[in-house]
Design an enzyme around this catalytic site. Structure first.
Site, short mmCIF file in Angstrom:
data_model
loop_
_atom_site.label_atom_id
_atom_site.label_comp_id
_atom_site.label_asym_id
_atom_site.label_seq_id
_atom_site.Cartn_x
_atom_site.Cartn_y
_atom_site.Cartn_z
N HIS A 28 0.84 -1.21 0.00
CA HIS A 28 0.00 0.00 0.00
C HIS A 28 0.88 1.26 0.00
O HIS A 28 0.62 2.21 -0.73
CB HIS A 28 -0.89 0.04 1.25
CG HIS A 28 -1.89 -1.06 1.35
ND1 HIS A 28 -1.84 -2.04 2.32
CD2 HIS A 28 -2.98 -1.36 0.59
CE1 HIS A 28 -2.86 -2.87 2.17
NE2 HIS A 28 -3.57 -2.48 1.13
N GLN A 52 -18.01 -5.54 -2.19
CA GLN A 52 -17.12 -6.38 -2.98
C GLN A 52 -16.84 -7.74 -2.34
O GLN A 52 -16.05 -8.52 -2.86
CB GLN A 52 -15.82 -5.64 -3.30
CG GLN A 52 -14.89 -5.43 -2.12
CD GLN A 52 -13.72 -4.55 -2.51
OE1 GLN A 52 -13.88 -3.35 -2.75
NE2 GLN A 52 -12.53 -5.12 -2.59
N SER A 176 -3.00 -8.03 2.85
CA SER A 176 -3.57 -7.94 4.21
C SER A 176 -4.03 -9.32 4.67
O SER A 176 -4.03 -9.63 5.86
CB SER A 176 -4.75 -6.97 4.22
OG SER A 176 -4.37 -5.75 3.65
P1 AMP Z 1 -6.49 -3.62 -0.72
O1 AMP Z 1 -6.31 -2.88 0.57
O2 AMP Z 1 -6.10 -5.06 -0.64
O3 AMP Z 1 -7.85 -3.39 -1.34
O4 AMP Z 1 -5.46 -2.98 -1.75
C1 AMP Z 1 -5.45 -1.61 -2.00
C2 AMP Z 1 -4.48 -1.33 -3.12
O5 AMP Z 1 -3.17 -1.78 -2.77
C3 AMP Z 1 -4.85 -2.05 -4.44
O6 AMP Z 1 -4.57 -1.18 -5.52
C4 AMP Z 1 -3.90 -3.22 -4.44
O7 AMP Z 1 -3.61 -3.72 -5.72
C5 AMP Z 1 -2.66 -2.62 -3.80
N1 AMP Z 1 -1.80 -3.66 -3.25
C6 AMP Z 1 -2.17 -4.64 -2.38
N2 AMP Z 1 -1.11 -5.46 -2.15
C7 AMP Z 1 -0.08 -4.99 -2.89
C8 AMP Z 1 1.27 -5.40 -3.08
N3 AMP Z 1 1.77 -6.46 -2.47
N4 AMP Z 1 2.05 -4.67 -3.92
C9 AMP Z 1 1.55 -3.57 -4.55
N5 AMP Z 1 0.28 -3.14 -4.41
C10 AMP Z 1 -0.52 -3.83 -3.59
#
Ligand code: AMP
Length: 273
Positions: A28, A52, A176
């Site tokens: 993030h 979602q 996460s």
């Molecule tokens: P989330 O909190 O899982 O909905 O993710 C929020 C944003 O962070 C989304 O654009 C994800 O693709 C990005 N993201 C989550 N994990 C990673 C990671 N390991 N590397 C890069 N971006 C990430």
């Protein structure tokens, strides 16, 4: 938030935006780092979006740690937007946004309605934050392609940035949901990355049959203690199967390790036919 957005628009300043569901990790934070180079100020949002999550998924137990997130964001961005559910979906909210086609493959096959929930919340967040740039991770590649299509189709005028997947030292993609894994499951979770790297090696020594490569990836995941959901090789733009593989392709895998569903992918540039 709307007042802040108005201020930035009026001043002709560039606002960068990274939507998240919180429980932040370096993946993030990398989005905010990428935005830093292009923007005058950065906004991160934290919202665990009920729309979602499919029935039976982990909405209720999704990890939440606002205090820790805020500490991390203090150093890494200018504004944090943490809306209540009622603020995102006020009484009478009746709009949804759906990108057909791209949402029906890969993760969309099993997670019915998931991407509709994602595009609906991102469209709503874009409308509130009104950023110049928005950053998303390659880890959720399908999500990025879908949001890009929505942004083009609906003329949002927002520039999207796809940031590389940030990994743990041993190669596990940060997520996460990795918090759910026991130490024994954590070891098995590496099977997704192993599957991708095995296929990549086979491609490097001349394998071009997607069917064979898919079988290899499924076998590696299942042999190393994951329960594979899919292994696919698709065109990076339309997400349709490419066989024999050529041009730029996405190797994408999803698997359960215990009760935790994990995804990973790799983009490869192959020879043209
Ligand atoms: P989330 O909190 O899982 O909905 O993710 C929020 C944003 O962070 C989304 O654009 C994800 O693709 C990005 N993201 C989550 N994990 C990673 C990671 N390991 N590397 C890069 N971006 C990430």
């Amino acid at each position: 938030m709307i007042e802040i957005s108005k201020f930035y628009i009026k001043q002709n300043l560039r606002l960068g935006f990274a939507p998240t569901m919180g429980c932040l990790h370096d993946g993030h934070l990398s989005l905010l780092e990428h935005l830093n180079r292009r923007c005058d100020a950065r906004v991160a949002s934290i919202f665990v979006n009920p729309k979602q999550f499919c029935p039976g998924e982990d909405f209720e137990r999704y990890p939440r740690d606002e205090e820790r997130d805020l500490k991390l964001l203090k150093k890494n961005c200018d504004y944090v937007f943490i809306p209540y559910e009622k603020e995102m979906y006020p009484k009478g909210f009746s709009t949804s946004v759906e990108v057909s086609g791209l949402s029906d493959t890969l993760c969309g096959k099993k997670r019915m309605g998931h991407f509709k929930g994602v595009t609906t919340v991102v469209a709503r967040l874009f409308g509130i934050v009104r950023p110049t740039f928005a950053a998303f991770g390659q880890k959720d590649y399908q999500q990025f392609v879908i949001i890009k299509k929505m942004t083009q189709d609906l003329s949002f005028g927002i520039q999207l940035i796809m940031c590389p997947t940030v990994r743990e030292k041993d190669g596990l993609a940060m997520s996460s949901r990795n918090m759910y894994l026991s130490s024994e499951e954590r070891a098995r979770a590496l099977s997704l990355r192993k599957a991708l790297l095995t296929a990549k090696k086979e491609i490097e020594i001349g394998q071009t049959k997607a069917e064979n490569l898919k079988k290899t990836m499924l076998k590696v995941m299942n042999n190393l203690g994951a329960k594979a959901e899919y292994a696919e090789i698709v065109d990076t733009e339309n997400l349709q199967t490419v066989d024999p593989i050529h041009g730029e392709v996405l190797l994408a895998v999803a698997a359960y390790v215990g009760k935790t569903r994990l995804i990973d992918n790799e983009i490869l540039r192959c020879k043209e036919l």
